[in-house]
Design a protein around this motif. Structure first.
Motif: not given
Length: 139
Positions: A2-6, A90, A97, A49, A8-10, A93
């Motif tokens: 999974p890609v982590t944006v913040t 990355e 962001r 998301v 709070q959001y993935e 993300g």
């Protein structure tokens, strides 16, 4: 992955599509046989998301990059497919962001103070005097 944006959001794997192809550049004989170039496709318009407000903000800010509501990130700087996958994730993300970040506060108009105006005019006068003294007098 999974890609982590913040925090709070993935973005889950189910919303990501990966495409692989042969990469150009260094790699010796292996460059002709390995699919190390990675394209990461994310359908921002259909994603669940982000809340509606953040999704609309991201769609507006990324309008020039989107193709029918999807973001495509290509990575081919590494010889390894895995490292290119990590780089693409990355980059996605980071892009999202910045796209969902709150807008900066509006600029408040200000006026220069009397002292600033006086100093600016004195500096202009002094500079003009310097240039006047440099002029050829015609003697």
């Amino acid at each position: 992955m999974p890609v982590t944006v913040t925090a709070q959001y993935e973005i889950p794997d189910a919303e990501l599509r990966w495409r692989f192809s042969r990469s150009s550049g260094p790699g010796g004989q292996g460059v002709n046989t390995t699919d190390s170039r990675v394209e990461l496709v994310f359908d921002l318009a259909a994603s669940k998301v982000f809340p509606e407000a953040l999704r609309e903000r991201a769609l507006a800010r990324l309008a020039s990059r989107l193709v029918e509501g999807t973001v495509v990130i290509a990575a081919s700087e590494f010889r390894s497919q895995l490292r290119n996958r990590e780089a693409a994730a990355e980059r996605l993300g980071e892009l999202l962001r910045r796209a969902i970040a709150a807008p900066p506060p509006a600029r408040r108009a200000t006026k220069p103070s009397k002292g600033q105006k006086r100093r600016r005019l004195e500096d202009k006068r002094r500079r003009g005097e310097t240039k006047r003294l440099r002029r050829d007098t015609g003697d």
